[in-house]
Motif scaffolding. Structure first.
Motif, mmCIF file in Angstrom:
data_model
loop_
_atom_site.group_PDB
_atom_site.id
_atom_site.type_symbol
_atom_site.label_atom_id
_atom_site.label_comp_id
_atom_site.label_asym_id
_atom_site.label_seq_id
_atom_site.Cartn_x
_atom_site.Cartn_y
_atom_site.Cartn_z
ATOM 1 N N ALA A 20 0.877 -1.167 0.000
ATOM 2 C CA ALA A 20 0.000 0.000 0.000
ATOM 3 C C ALA A 20 0.911 1.211 0.000
ATOM 4 C CB ALA A 20 -0.899 -0.002 1.228
ATOM 5 N N ALA A 21 0.839 1.988 -1.032
ATOM 6 C CA ALA A 21 1.755 3.117 -1.139
ATOM 7 C C ALA A 21 1.281 4.101 -2.196
ATOM 8 C CB ALA A 21 3.152 2.611 -1.507
ATOM 9 N N PRO A 22 1.834 5.304 -2.130
ATOM 10 C CA PRO A 22 1.572 6.254 -3.214
ATOM 11 C C PRO A 22 2.263 5.784 -4.501
ATOM 12 C CG PRO A 22 2.487 7.367 -1.278
ATOM 13 C CD PRO A 22 2.606 5.897 -1.046
ATOM 14 N N VAL A 23 1.656 6.085 -5.610
ATOM 15 C CA VAL A 23 2.249 5.807 -6.915
ATOM 16 C C VAL A 23 3.490 6.689 -7.055
ATOM 17 C CG1 VAL A 23 1.854 6.113 -9.387
ATOM 18 C CG2 VAL A 23 0.050 5.179 -7.953
ATOM 19 N N ASP A 24 4.554 6.132 -7.617
ATOM 20 C CA ASP A 24 5.774 6.906 -7.864
ATOM 21 C C ASP A 24 5.558 7.738 -9.132
ATOM 22 O OD1 ASP A 24 8.272 7.842 -8.726
ATOM 23 O OD2 ASP A 24 9.320 6.100 -7.914
ATOM 24 N N PRO A 25 5.382 9.066 -9.009
ATOM 25 C CA PRO A 25 5.068 9.883 -10.187
ATOM 26 C C PRO A 25 6.226 9.980 -11.184
ATOM 27 C CG PRO A 25 5.388 11.279 -8.270
ATOM 28 C CD PRO A 25 5.437 9.856 -7.786
ATOM 29 N N GLY A 43 -0.142 10.676 -27.150
ATOM 30 C CA GLY A 43 0.270 11.669 -26.174
ATOM 31 C C GLY A 43 0.338 11.058 -24.796
ATOM 32 N N HIS A 44 0.629 11.895 -23.835
ATOM 33 C CA HIS A 44 0.692 11.424 -22.456
ATOM 34 C C HIS A 44 0.437 12.587 -21.499
ATOM 35 C CE1 HIS A 44 4.798 12.954 -23.054
ATOM 36 N NE2 HIS A 44 4.816 13.125 -21.757
ATOM 37 N N PHE A 45 0.244 12.220 -20.245
ATOM 38 C CA PHE A 45 0.093 13.193 -19.171
ATOM 39 C C PHE A 45 1.341 13.101 -18.308
ATOM 40 C CE2 PHE A 45 -4.197 12.160 -20.488
ATOM 41 C CZ PHE A 45 -4.751 13.407 -20.637
ATOM 42 N N LYS A 46 1.902 14.250 -17.970
ATOM 43 C CA LYS A 46 3.152 14.284 -17.223
ATOM 44 C C LYS A 46 2.956 14.143 -15.717
ATOM 45 C CE LYS A 46 5.149 17.333 -20.682
ATOM 46 N NZ LYS A 46 5.599 18.709 -20.946
ATOM 47 N N LYS A 47 1.724 14.351 -15.236
ATOM 48 C CA LYS A 47 1.499 14.314 -13.787
ATOM 49 C C LYS A 47 0.358 13.366 -13.430
ATOM 50 C CE LYS A 47 3.297 18.899 -12.938
ATOM 51 N NZ LYS A 47 3.022 20.224 -12.357
ATOM 52 N N VAL A 48 0.728 12.272 -12.776
ATOM 53 C CA VAL A 48 -0.230 11.305 -12.254
ATOM 54 C C VAL A 48 0.088 11.103 -10.780
ATOM 55 C CG1 VAL A 48 1.200 9.354 -12.996
ATOM 56 C CG2 VAL A 48 -1.221 8.988 -12.554
ATOM 57 N N ALA A 49 -0.949 11.007 -9.969
ATOM 58 C CA ALA A 49 -0.767 10.826 -8.528
ATOM 59 C C ALA A 49 -1.831 9.871 -8.013
ATOM 60 C CB ALA A 49 -0.879 12.171 -7.812
ATOM 61 N N GLY A 50 -1.562 9.275 -6.880
ATOM 62 C CA GLY A 50 -2.566 8.417 -6.278
ATOM 63 C C GLY A 50 -1.965 7.408 -5.338
ATOM 64 N N ASP A 51 -2.854 6.614 -4.777
ATOM 65 C CA ASP A 51 -2.478 5.573 -3.823
ATOM 66 C C ASP A 51 -3.057 4.246 -4.285
ATOM 67 O OD1 ASP A 51 -1.175 7.183 -1.725
ATOM 68 O OD2 ASP A 51 -3.171 8.083 -1.542
ATOM 69 N N ILE A 52 -2.275 3.189 -4.099
ATOM 70 C CA ILE A 52 -2.730 1.848 -4.431
ATOM 71 C C ILE A 52 -2.424 0.933 -3.259
ATOM 72 C CG2 ILE A 52 -2.420 -0.141 -5.951
ATOM 73 C CD1 ILE A 52 -1.752 1.831 -8.200
ATOM 74 N N SER A 53 -3.410 0.164 -2.878
ATOM 75 C CA SER A 53 -3.263 -0.865 -1.852
ATOM 76 C C SER A 53 -3.609 -2.176 -2.531
ATOM 77 C CB SER A 53 -4.230 -0.583 -0.689
ATOM 78 O OG SER A 53 -4.182 -1.634 0.238
ATOM 79 N N THR A 61 -9.170 -7.372 -1.790
ATOM 80 C CA THR A 61 -8.989 -6.357 -0.752
ATOM 81 C C THR A 61 -8.316 -5.092 -1.292
ATOM 82 O OG1 THR A 61 -6.828 -7.217 -0.073
ATOM 83 C CG2 THR A 61 -8.778 -8.146 1.030
ATOM 84 N N GLY A 62 -7.991 -5.062 -2.562
ATOM 85 C CA GLY A 62 -7.266 -3.937 -3.146
ATOM 86 C C GLY A 62 -8.090 -2.670 -3.246
ATOM 87 N N LYS A 63 -7.379 -1.556 -3.280
ATOM 88 C CA LYS A 63 -7.999 -0.235 -3.451
ATOM 89 C C LYS A 63 -7.092 0.620 -4.304
ATOM 90 C CE LYS A 63 -10.299 -0.197 1.003
ATOM 91 N NZ LYS A 63 -10.433 0.455 2.310
ATOM 92 N N VAL A 64 -7.687 1.485 -5.085
ATOM 93 C CA VAL A 64 -6.925 2.423 -5.894
ATOM 94 C C VAL A 64 -7.649 3.761 -5.922
ATOM 95 C CG1 VAL A 64 -8.012 1.670 -8.049
ATOM 96 C CG2 VAL A 64 -5.815 2.835 -8.138
ATOM 97 N N SER A 65 -6.862 4.817 -5.875
ATOM 98 C CA SER A 65 -7.365 6.178 -6.022
ATOM 99 C C SER A 65 -6.310 6.935 -6.818
ATOM 100 C CB SER A 65 -7.573 6.826 -4.656
ATOM 101 O OG SER A 65 -7.985 8.165 -4.828
ATOM 102 N N LEU A 66 -6.630 7.249 -8.069
ATOM 103 C CA LEU A 66 -5.673 7.906 -8.963
ATOM 104 C C LEU A 66 -6.254 9.198 -9.510
ATOM 105 C CD1 LEU A 66 -4.492 4.904 -11.163
ATOM 106 C CD2 LEU A 66 -3.172 6.068 -9.392
ATOM 107 N N SER A 67 -5.373 10.151 -9.783
ATOM 108 C CA SER A 67 -5.806 11.355 -10.484
ATOM 109 C C SER A 67 -4.725 11.766 -11.473
ATOM 110 C CB SER A 67 -6.118 12.494 -9.522
ATOM 111 O OG SER A 67 -4.950 12.980 -8.921
ATOM 112 N N VAL A 68 -5.183 12.333 -12.569
ATOM 113 C CA VAL A 68 -4.295 12.829 -13.616
ATOM 114 C C VAL A 68 -4.545 14.322 -13.752
ATOM 115 C CG1 VAL A 68 -3.802 12.766 -16.087
ATOM 116 C CG2 VAL A 68 -4.257 10.640 -14.855
ATOM 117 N N GLU A 69 -3.472 15.101 -13.690
ATOM 118 C CA GLU A 69 -3.578 16.538 -13.881
ATOM 119 C C GLU A 69 -3.655 16.797 -15.386
ATOM 120 O OE1 GLU A 69 -0.825 20.358 -13.114
ATOM 121 O OE2 GLU A 69 -1.050 18.995 -11.399
#
Length: 181
Positions: A20-25, A43-53, A61-69
């Motif tokens: 369980a950790a933050p995604v390495d951006p 194309g691509h997005f340069k900024k992605v953030a989130g947490d994955i368990s 039991t997994g969980k994910v919460s991601l966002s793309v700027e």
């Protein structure tokens, strides 16, 4: 009775499968591809953030919460990047991010999984099933996958850009996320 050494080894082995950790951006990426006037565009997005368990042995039991700027978009040219930020496309002034969240993954066998959750883009939210693979590497895990997305379902490319003869409706989204242990 288990020895202290056996219990320690068992604990270490279970930790190697669960994380369980933050995604390495710096290592993670979200890419996209579509056709415009029958010409492939990527194309691509340069900024992605989130947490994955995630626990490989218990994907349910997994969980994910991601966002793309969305302002971090790179479609290959400054003109394309600026156009994508406009009201007709991403409407960044009102909707600066796309997001995906899910709880409980399904194993498909052979390190293949799927997450079904909520995807939000440009003020619209819908269920989305995302297939992915998981593999350990070095000090973390890679989650990789791809899925098709209807841009028109999220009102991306409105007005004259809604014509699928000019820009295809289907966008292929590819991701490669690194989650350190």
């Amino acid at each position: 009775m288990l020895s202290k050494k056996s219990l320690t080894l068992a604990a270490l082995l279970s930790l190697s499968a669960a994380y369980a950790a933050p995604v390495d951006p710096a290592k993670s990426q979200v890419r996209f591809g579509f056709t415009q006037m029958n010409v492939p565009v990527e194309g691509h997005f340069k900024k992605v953030a989130g947490d994955i368990s995630f626990d490989l042995a218990k994907p349910e039991t997994g969980k994910v919460s991601l966002s793309v700027e969305l302002a971090s978009v790179d479609a290959g040219s400054p003109d394309a990047n600026e156009a994508l930020k406009s009201k007709e496309w991403f409407d960044l002034s009102r909707f600066p991010r796309a997001s995906f969240s899910a709880a409980g993954f399904k194993s498909l066998g052979g390190n293949k999984f799927q997450a079904t959750g909520q995807f939000s883009l440009k003020g619209r939210t819908a269920n989305l099933t995302v297939p992915f693979t998981a593999r350990a590497e070095g000090n973390g895990h890679w989650l990789e996958g791809s899925f098709p997305l209807s841009r028109l379902a999220y009102k991306v490319g409105e007005g004259e850009w809604a014509d699928v003869g000019a820009v295809a409706d289907q966008v292929q989204v590819k991701f490669k996320l690194f989650v350190p242990r």
